[in-house]
Motif scaffolding. Structure first.
Motif, PDB file in Angstrom:
ATOM      1  N   ILE A 214       0.843  -1.191   0.000  1.00 13.37           N
ATOM      2  CA  ILE A 214       0.000   0.000   0.000  1.00 13.37           C
ATOM      3  C   ILE A 214       0.880   1.243   0.000  1.00 13.37           C
ATOM      4  O   ILE A 214       1.714   1.425   0.888  1.00 13.37           O
ATOM      5  CB  ILE A 214      -0.939   0.002   1.220  1.00 13.37           C
ATOM      6  N   GLY A 215       0.700   2.083  -0.997  1.00 11.07           N
ATOM      7  CA  GLY A 215       1.528   3.273  -1.149  1.00 11.07           C
ATOM      8  C   GLY A 215       1.057   4.434  -0.287  1.00 11.07           C
ATOM      9  O   GLY A 215      -0.126   4.569   0.024  1.00 11.07           O
ATOM     10  N   LEU A 216       2.013   5.272   0.095  1.00 11.27           N
ATOM     11  CA  LEU A 216       1.748   6.493   0.855  1.00 11.27           C
ATOM     12  C   LEU A 216       2.188   7.677   0.010  1.00 11.27           C
ATOM     13  O   LEU A 216       3.288   7.676  -0.548  1.00 11.27           O
ATOM     14  CB  LEU A 216       2.535   6.481   2.169  1.00 11.27           C
ATOM     15  N   THR A 217       1.348   8.696  -0.091  1.00  9.31           N
ATOM     16  CA  THR A 217       1.675   9.838  -0.932  1.00  9.31           C
ATOM     17  C   THR A 217       1.150  11.128  -0.319  1.00  9.31           C
ATOM     18  O   THR A 217       0.153  11.116   0.410  1.00  9.31           O
ATOM     19  CB  THR A 217       1.095   9.655  -2.350  1.00  9.31           C
ATOM     20  N   LEU A 218       1.812  12.212  -0.636  1.00  8.35           N
ATOM     21  CA  LEU A 218       1.302  13.534  -0.254  1.00  8.35           C
ATOM     22  C   LEU A 218       0.394  14.110  -1.325  1.00  8.35           C
ATOM     23  O   LEU A 218      -0.155  15.194  -1.162  1.00  8.35           O
ATOM     24  CB  LEU A 218       2.474  14.486   0.017  1.00  8.35           C
ATOM     25  N   GLY A 219       0.246  13.377  -2.427  1.00  6.82           N
ATOM     26  CA  GLY A 219      -0.653  13.773  -3.494  1.00  6.82           C
ATOM     27  C   GLY A 219      -1.969  13.022  -3.414  1.00  6.82           C
ATOM     28  O   GLY A 219      -2.286  12.374  -2.415  1.00  6.82           O
ATOM     29  N   ILE A 220      -2.736  13.077  -4.479  1.00  2.00           N
ATOM     30  CA  ILE A 220      -4.025  12.393  -4.541  1.00  2.00           C
ATOM     31  C   ILE A 220      -3.772  10.888  -4.652  1.00  2.00           C
ATOM     32  O   ILE A 220      -3.048  10.441  -5.553  1.00  2.00           O
ATOM     33  CB  ILE A 220      -4.854  12.887  -5.733  1.00  2.00           C
ATOM     34  N   PRO A 221      -4.339  10.086  -3.767  1.00  5.44           N
ATOM     35  CA  PRO A 221      -4.025   8.660  -3.777  1.00  5.44           C
ATOM     36  C   PRO A 221      -4.728   7.898  -4.901  1.00  5.44           C
ATOM     37  O   PRO A 221      -5.878   8.164  -5.224  1.00  5.44           O
ATOM     38  CB  PRO A 221      -4.528   8.190  -2.408  1.00  5.44           C
ATOM     39  N   SER A 222      -4.000   6.951  -5.455  1.00 11.69           N
ATOM     40  CA  SER A 222      -4.591   5.995  -6.378  1.00 11.69           C
ATOM     41  C   SER A 222      -5.210   4.860  -5.567  1.00 11.69           C
ATOM     42  O   SER A 222      -5.157   4.856  -4.332  1.00 11.69           O
ATOM     43  CB  SER A 222      -3.521   5.449  -7.334  1.00 11.69           C
ATOM     44  N   ILE A 223      -5.754   3.850  -6.261  1.00 11.28           N
ATOM     45  CA  ILE A 223      -6.290   2.686  -5.580  1.00 11.28           C
ATOM     46  C   ILE A 223      -5.177   2.016  -4.774  1.00 11.28           C
ATOM     47  O   ILE A 223      -4.035   1.928  -5.223  1.00 11.28           O
ATOM     48  CB  ILE A 223      -6.891   1.693  -6.592  1.00 11.28           C
ATOM     49  N   SER A 224      -5.502   1.576  -3.561  1.00  8.70           N
ATOM     50  CA  SER A 224      -4.546   0.946  -2.635  1.00  8.70           C
ATOM     51  C   SER A 224      -3.447   1.912  -2.211  1.00  8.70           C
ATOM     52  O   SER A 224      -2.285   1.526  -2.062  1.00  8.70           O
ATOM     53  CB  SER A 224      -3.939  -0.321  -3.241  1.00  8.70           C
ATOM     54  N   GLN A 225      -3.827   3.173  -2.015  1.00 10.98           N
ATOM     55  CA  GLN A 225      -2.907   4.161  -1.476  1.00 10.98           C
ATOM     56  C   GLN A 225      -3.604   4.989  -0.389  1.00 10.98           C
ATOM     57  O   GLN A 225      -4.833   5.037  -0.312  1.00 10.98           O
ATOM     58  CB  GLN A 225      -2.383   5.102  -2.565  1.00 10.98           C
ATOM     59  N   VAL A 226      -2.774   5.622   0.430  1.00  7.94           N
ATOM     60  CA  VAL A 226      -3.234   6.603   1.410  1.00  7.94           C
ATOM     61  C   VAL A 226      -2.586   7.918   1.039  1.00  7.94           C
ATOM     62  O   VAL A 226      -1.365   7.959   0.776  1.00  7.94           O
ATOM     63  CB  VAL A 226      -2.842   6.202   2.849  1.00  7.94           C
ATOM     64  N   GLY A 227      -3.342   9.001   0.984  1.00  7.71           N
ATOM     65  CA  GLY A 227      -2.750  10.263   0.554  1.00  7.71           C
ATOM     66  C   GLY A 227      -3.617  11.456   0.899  1.00  7.71           C
ATOM     67  O   GLY A 227      -4.453  11.400   1.813  1.00  7.71           O
ATOM     68  N   TRP A 228      -3.421  12.521   0.139  1.00  6.90           N
ATOM     69  CA  TRP A 228      -4.063  13.796   0.456  1.00  6.90           C
ATOM     70  C   TRP A 228      -4.796  14.359  -0.762  1.00  6.90           C
ATOM     71  O   TRP A 228      -4.275  14.349  -1.875  1.00  6.90           O
ATOM     72  CB  TRP A 228      -3.012  14.809   0.926  1.00  6.90           C
ATOM     73  N   VAL A 229      -5.984  14.862  -0.520  1.00  5.14           N
ATOM     74  CA  VAL A 229      -6.717  15.647  -1.505  1.00  5.14           C
ATOM     75  C   VAL A 229      -6.815  17.051  -0.931  1.00  5.14           C
ATOM     76  O   VAL A 229      -7.584  17.312  -0.009  1.00  5.14           O
ATOM     77  CB  VAL A 229      -8.115  15.061  -1.777  1.00  5.14           C
ATOM     78  N   GLU A 230      -5.941  17.925  -1.417  1.00  6.15           N
ATOM     79  CA  GLU A 230      -5.764  19.264  -0.849  1.00  6.15           C
ATOM     80  C   GLU A 230      -5.427  19.135   0.641  1.00  6.15           C
ATOM     81  O   GLU A 230      -4.394  18.558   0.978  1.00  6.15           O
ATOM     82  CB  GLU A 230      -7.007  20.127  -1.117  1.00  6.15           C
ATOM     83  N   ASP A 231      -6.274  19.613   1.536  1.00  5.12           N
ATOM     84  CA  ASP A 231      -5.957  19.569   2.970  1.00  5.12           C
ATOM     85  C   ASP A 231      -6.587  18.385   3.692  1.00  5.12           C
ATOM     86  O   ASP A 231      -6.603  18.344   4.922  1.00  5.12           O
ATOM     87  CB  ASP A 231      -6.418  20.872   3.651  1.00  5.12           C
ATOM     88  N   ALA A 232      -7.094  17.412   2.942  1.00  2.00           N
ATOM     89  CA  ALA A 232      -7.778  16.271   3.544  1.00  2.00           C
ATOM     90  C   ALA A 232      -6.944  15.003   3.391  1.00  2.00           C
ATOM     91  O   ALA A 232      -6.491  14.662   2.290  1.00  2.00           O
ATOM     92  CB  ALA A 232      -9.142  16.071   2.905  1.00  2.00           C
ATOM     93  N   LEU A 233      -6.740  14.297   4.496  1.00  2.00           N
ATOM     94  CA  LEU A 233      -6.069  12.993   4.506  1.00  2.00           C
ATOM     95  C   LEU A 233      -7.120  11.920   4.216  1.00  2.00           C
ATOM     96  O   LEU A 233      -8.129  11.828   4.926  1.00  2.00           O
ATOM     97  CB  LEU A 233      -5.410  12.749   5.857  1.00  2.00           C
ATOM     98  N   VAL A 234      -6.894  11.116   3.186  1.00  2.00           N
ATOM     99  CA  VAL A 234      -7.877  10.122   2.773  1.00  2.00           C
ATOM    100  C   VAL A 234      -7.168   8.798   2.462  1.00  2.00           C
ATOM    101  O   VAL A 234      -5.957   8.769   2.237  1.00  2.00           O
ATOM    102  CB  VAL A 234      -8.681  10.572   1.533  1.00  2.00           C
TER     103      VAL A 234
END
Length: 484
Positions: free
Chosen positions: A248-268
């Motif tokens: 499972i990938g971690l990103t500061l950008g918009i997450p793809s499927i099977s990732q955790v990341g950020w959409v602007e100021d929201a952690l999703v």
């Protein structure tokens, strides 16, 4: 995940009579083991703290120490993480056919051979960010109602917590500790980053990275990795995991499927939500981090929060507990803490930044040309050319500390000759000289950052003591300016 039953009444040699060694010994004594402790040096407090009446043998010569251990004829040798990989005990034990493990491996075996078998471990390693991530994770787990305990390199040895009623462990693991694990099977794991560090202990950058990669070994459910880091992604790809474990990938950008990341100021996250191919689960906002960091929410802090949230979700923490945990989280001492605004500059204590990677994270986000950097100490075999080149645009000046300042001074000469610097030696009250030299290099509105990129052992007992001495010196400066 069970392990073969161990004869806990056998003969165990404890090598390294520090915090980890004592915790191992006390856990084994409770199980009726026959023990002898060995150390390369004798300390005055060794016997006073030895309330279990364990025999303690001291021998300064490494080869002689290894032989003394073997002569005791142990069934198993438990080494402390301070024993380096090149110590002769490793080859001596292998040649003699004696199993050698560390305190973390011992704790796992103790757990799995007890009523607590199957208790989940959520494991975190990395060159930088481990303590912050584990602290955030522990807060999220408790927000979900779990009896969670942060253990390992964060301060509490796992062997001290193994017999408690904790329902889950948030485990910080150093490369030293990972070097001696073999059967530990985390529910979920992450390596936050990997950069050359502790080369004097491991012998090479490759050996250091190989030990970091062991965090993924036998992971049961989820292996998290920074999506932009191909080195760590390859660690996951090459890991021997339990069948069914996901990457499972971690990103500061918009997450793809099977990732955790950020959409602007929201952690999703799109890893555990039921319809992850079309939906994302909201977890928290950047404002939840501002409770701890105020206006200093860096990319490093957001990535630590992303990793903690992923691990928490792998365990089953509900989304609302992720945000609640971030709001209740308190950063560790000496981790990028604003301690004063004396002399018209901002003072930041990040004494915990003991390697180049951490120093870069500490300085990032400061307005270019306005940072006065306090750097130096025990280099641990690191090179600083690339570090200096990366941070040079941010710098106003540098104060170099440490007994041997040559590595950083040479890097400044070669990679940032335009940046002024001063050296401060170890004379009496030298830290007060450091803060005054920092003032001399600064201008109003600048930021002075203690982010040494080095260990503290050349001049202090720990990074915490170094940070405390720095804080005391800044407070004295503050008092002097207030009196003017």
């Amino acid at each position: 995940m069970g392990v073969t039953t161990v004869n806990w009444q056998g003969r165990f040699a404890i090598l390294g009579w520090g915090v980890s060694g004592k915790a191992s010994a006390h856990a084994l004594v409770k199980r009726g083991a026959q023990l002898c402790a060995f150390d390369g040096r004798a300390r005055e407090d060794d016997q006073s703290e030895n309330n279990a009446n364990i025999e303690l043998v001291s021998e300064a010569d490494s080869d002689a120490l290894a032989q003394v251990v073997l002569d005791w004829k142990p069934d198993c040798i438990v080494v402390s993480p301070g024993i380096p990989a090149h110590h002769p005990i490793f080859s001596a034990a292998k040649n003699a056919g004696i199993e050698l493990i560390g305190e973390v491996e011992l704790a796992w075996r103790l757990q799995e051979d007890s009523e607590h078998a199957g208790r989940p471990w959520l494991c975190v390693t990395g060159t930088n960010g481990k303590t912050t991530t584990v602290g955030m994770l522990g807060a999220m787990l408790r927000a979900a109602g779990e009896n969670a305990v942060e253990v390992g390199n964060i301060g509490l040895p796992i062997c001290e917590a193994i017999d408690t009623d904790a329902t889950v462990f948030a485990v910080e693991l150093s490369s030293f500790q990972l070097h001696t694990v073999s059967t530990v099977s985390p529910l979920a794991s992450v390596c936050l980053n990997v950069d050359a560090d502790h080369l004097d202990w491991h012998g090479s950058a490759q050996a250091y990275a190989a030990d970091k990669a062991k965090v993924y070994h036998l992971t049961q459910k989820a292996c998290f990795y920074p999506a932009s880091d191909i080195t760590v992604e390859n660690m996951v790809a090459e890991a021997d995991v339990v069948e069914g474990a996901r990457a499972i990938g971690l990103t500061l950008g918009i997450p793809s499927i099977s990732q955790v990341g950020w959409v602007e100021d929201a952690l999703v996250e799109r890893a555990f939500v039921e319809k992850r191919h079309i939906q994302a689960q909201f977890l928290a906002e950047v404002d939840d981090l501002r409770v701890a960091y105020h206006d200093g929410v860096t990319d490093a802090a957001r990535m630590d929060a992303t990793a903690a949230a992923g691990l928490a979700r792998a365990f089953g923490v509900p989304p609302e507990a992720v945000a609640q945990g971030l709001r209740s989280f308190t950063p560790a001492h000496h981790r990028r803490a604003v301690i004063s605004h004396a002399a018209d500059v901002t003072w930041i204590d990040d004494s915990k930044a003991t390697n180049a990677h951490a120093a870069v994270a500490s300085l990032s986000g400061i307005t270019p040309g306005t940072a006065v950097w306090i750097a130096g100490g025990d280099t641990k075999g690191q090179e600083f050319g690339d570090l200096v080149a990366r941070v040079a645009p941010l710098l106003r000046g540098v104060v170099v500390i440490g007994k041997d300042r040559s590595a950083i001074v040479n890097a400044l000469h070669q990679r940032a000759p335009q940046i002024p610097f001063v050296e401060v030696d170890g004379h009496e009250d030298w830290m007060f000289s450091v803060v005054n030299e920092a003032v001399a290099l600064s201008r109003p509105g600048d930021t002075v950052v203690l982010a040494p990129a080095c260990a503290s052992w050349d001049q202090f007992r720990s990074y915490a003591q170094r940070g405390d001495v720095f804080r005391d010196a800044v407070k004295r400066l503050e008092a002097n300016w207030a009196a003017q």
